[in-house]
Each structure stands twice: as C-alpha cells, then as structure tokens.
Scaffold this motif. Structure first.
Motif, PDB file in Angstrom:
ATOM      1  N   GLU A   1      -3.406  -0.818  -8.787  1.00  0.00           N
ATOM      2  CA  GLU A   1      -4.809   0.035  -8.892  1.00  0.00           C
ATOM      3  C   GLU A   1      -4.839   0.850  -7.513  1.00  0.00           C
ATOM      4  O   GLU A   1      -4.742   0.423  -6.617  1.00  0.00           O
ATOM      5  CB  GLU A   1      -5.946  -1.210  -8.590  1.00  0.00           C
ATOM      6  CG  GLU A   1      -7.142  -0.535  -8.769  1.00  0.00           C
ATOM      7  CD  GLU A   1      -8.325  -1.644  -8.544  1.00  0.00           C
ATOM      8  OE1 GLU A   1      -9.662  -1.298  -8.431  1.00  0.00           O
ATOM      9  OE2 GLU A   1      -7.999  -2.834  -8.553  1.00  0.00           O
ATOM     10  N   ASP A   2      -4.969   2.084  -8.047  1.00  0.00           N
ATOM     11  CA  ASP A   2      -5.219   3.129  -7.138  1.00  0.00           C
ATOM     12  C   ASP A   2      -3.736   3.251  -6.180  1.00  0.00           C
ATOM     13  O   ASP A   2      -2.808   3.384  -6.824  1.00  0.00           O
ATOM     14  CB  ASP A   2      -6.264   3.086  -6.128  1.00  0.00           C
ATOM     15  CG  ASP A   2      -6.467   4.461  -5.299  1.00  0.00           C
ATOM     16  OD1 ASP A   2      -5.961   5.464  -5.911  1.00  0.00           O
ATOM     17  OD2 ASP A   2      -7.043   4.304  -4.247  1.00  0.00           O
ATOM     18  N   LYS A   3      -3.937   3.254  -4.971  1.00  0.00           N
ATOM     19  CA  LYS A   3      -2.649   3.062  -4.024  1.00  0.00           C
ATOM     20  C   LYS A   3      -2.161   1.603  -3.745  1.00  0.00           C
ATOM     21  O   LYS A   3      -1.151   1.439  -2.938  1.00  0.00           O
ATOM     22  CB  LYS A   3      -2.893   3.939  -2.907  1.00  0.00           C
ATOM     23  CG  LYS A   3      -3.425   5.439  -2.667  1.00  0.00           C
ATOM     24  CD  LYS A   3      -3.561   5.996  -1.526  1.00  0.00           C
ATOM     25  CE  LYS A   3      -3.864   7.312  -1.787  1.00  0.00           C
ATOM     26  NZ  LYS A   3      -4.169   7.822  -0.352  1.00  0.00           N
TER      27      LYS A   3
ATOM     28  N   ASP B   1       0.590   7.482  -1.825  1.00  0.00           N
ATOM     29  CA  ASP B   1      -0.134   8.275  -2.872  1.00  0.00           C
ATOM     30  C   ASP B   1      -0.520   7.515  -4.037  1.00  0.00           C
ATOM     31  O   ASP B   1       0.264   6.359  -4.117  1.00  0.00           O
ATOM     32  CB  ASP B   1       0.935   9.431  -3.358  1.00  0.00           C
ATOM     33  CG  ASP B   1       1.583  10.193  -2.107  1.00  0.00           C
ATOM     34  OD1 ASP B   1       1.071  11.093  -1.620  1.00  0.00           O
ATOM     35  OD2 ASP B   1       2.790   9.539  -1.942  1.00  0.00           O
ATOM     36  N   ALA B   2      -1.531   7.795  -4.779  1.00  0.00           N
ATOM     37  CA  ALA B   2      -1.787   7.219  -5.795  1.00  0.00           C
ATOM     38  C   ALA B   2      -0.825   7.485  -7.013  1.00  0.00           C
ATOM     39  O   ALA B   2      -0.627   8.660  -7.368  1.00  0.00           O
ATOM     40  CB  ALA B   2      -3.255   7.562  -6.315  1.00  0.00           C
TER      41      ALA B   2
ATOM     42  N   THR C   1       0.684  -1.234   0.158  1.00  0.00           N
ATOM     43  CA  THR C   1       0.059  -0.162   0.038  1.00  0.00           C
ATOM     44  C   THR C   1       0.733   1.244   0.008  1.00  0.00           C
ATOM     45  O   THR C   1       1.607   1.476   0.890  1.00  0.00           O
ATOM     46  CB  THR C   1      -0.943  -0.036   1.140  1.00  0.00           C
ATOM     47  OG1 THR C   1      -1.859  -1.059   1.058  1.00  0.00           O
ATOM     48  CG2 THR C   1      -1.830   1.186   1.151  1.00  0.00           C
TER      49      THR C   1
END
Length: 243
Positions: free
Chosen positions: A135-137, A110-111, A107
């Motif tokens: 995907e995203d963060k 930031d994205a 994780t």
C-alpha cells in the motif's frame, strides 16, 4: 584560389535541418570525425573480339556522410532512430533494506507501480519470494521476519519528472534532413580558408551501437546518412570561401 594546394585536419560542425519543415533539428558541433563519400555505378557496352568495353554509362549517383562522436545527446539518438521523445519512464529498481522492529513491514523510497513488488530474504536474492501486500510505499510481509532483518526488494519505478525517454518501435524511421557542414582548409601558402558543404537530402541509417565499458576510451557511436537527390536533382555542394 581555385588552383591552390590545400589540406584538411579538422572535423566538420554539422547543422541538421528537417527536410520537410526546413526547421533546424540538431546542431552537431561535437563530432570527432566527419566523412563524406560520393558513390556511383559504371556500366559498359561491350563489342568486338575480346569483348572490350566500348561505351561507359554512369548512374546511381549517391553517397554517404558518416559522423563519429564520443559525445551523445537524446536528440542525436532521436535523429538516428526516429523514436518519439516522452517525459515519463518505467524501469525495475533493486534496493537492499531492512524490515521494521516487528519484522513485518518495509518502507520503500518510492511508491511502486502496482503489482510489481517482489521481496527476497537477504542471502536468497532472486530465490524464494516472500509473500507480501503493498500500500503506497509500505510493504507488509505475510510472514514476519526477525526485527531489523535485511531484505532485497525489486519493484517497478515510474518517473514523470526530469526524464527523457526515446521510444523506438518497429514502425519508427528517421526523418530526412538537409545537412550544412562547416570546417576549414589550409593551403601551402599558410592560408586558412572556410570550407562548407551542403547535403541536400540525407537519410540517417537506422543503425545504432551503444557500448558501455569500465576501461579504455570513452564509448563512441557512428552515424551514417545516405545521400539522395532533392527535387532539383541536387546531392552535394562543396564550397571554398576566400577571405
């Protein structure tokens, strides 16, 4: 007042005014040194035995104003470079983190910008890339590691808040400015007299050296502006004021 002997030991505070719009652009009141130099070229007509100089001609009048400062601002960089200011920026960031207990996901804080994530195992920085999807963060590794294993992640980060970026292109050039200077002169009679200068049209040279060091004096930059004549042939005013 005109015949008084006087000397200076104080820097000029300078106000840069946009030459085209006549609007103030920068209040530069943090310089350490400001130097004004007038230049010209003399050519001569020669004649007679021994080829002596007979007649002198003066021309190509101009000069420079040079500022040295340890204090810097984004506006100062813009003045020197002619670059455009924007409120967004992208840059690579590096983080050391761990995978989850299953050893499969990471994780990020930031994205990341799409397609910019690169993951390496701890101890193999910039070595063999670990395959992953994003995907995203959340970064998911194609091959699981030991739960809690350390990894190193590089990715492109984009900021759109609280950032000022100067974008300098090959087509970027500084504006012309009118410069108003303000300092003082001290006379032998112990009088302190206001002294002003006006540079009617000056163009900052596109030279900027930014040094970063962990020892010695704070980094300093030097700005040199070429003095030119305005539409009325004015180059420079030197003004002494008796109070």
């Amino acid at each position: 007042m005109m015949n008084q002997n006087m000397a200076n030991r104080e820097v000029c505070d300078l106000i840069f005014v946009d030459y085209a719009t006549k609007k103030p652009f920068l209040n530069l009141d943090f310089a350490n040194v400001s130097t004004t130099e007038l230049t010209g070229e003399s050519v001569f007509a020669y004649g007679g035995k021994g080829h002596p100089k007979r007649v002198q001609f003066a021309g190509e009048k101009g000069g420079t104003i040079t500022i040295e400062t340890q204090i810097q601002t984004v506006k100062l960089w813009q003045l020197i470079t002619g670059g455009e200011v924007s409120k967004s920026a992208k840059f690579i960031t590096r983080t050391e983190t761990v995978v989850n207990d299953a050893g499969t996901t990471i994780t990020l804080a930031d994205a990341p910008v799409a397609g910019t994530v690169v993951v390496y195992a701890d101890g193999d920085d910039c070595g063999a890339e670990l395959a992953c999807t994003v995907e995203d963060k959340t970064v998911t590794l194609s091959t699981a590691l030991t739960g809690g294993a350390k990894v190193i992640v590089y990715y492109m980060k984009e900021l759109t808040n609280g950032v000022e970026r100067i974008n300098i292109k090959s087509t970027s050039f500084p504006k012309n400015f009118i410069v108003y200077g303000d300092t003082v002169m001290k006379t032998e009679n112990d009088e302190v007299l206001p002294y002003r200068l006006v540079c009617y049209k000056c163009a900052p040279q596109s030279n900027l050296s930014l040094s970063f060091s962990n020892s010695g004096d704070p980094g300093s930059i030097t700005i040199t502006c070429d003095l030119m004549a305005d539409n009325d042939d004015n180059i420079l005013d030197l003004i002494l004021i008796e109070e």
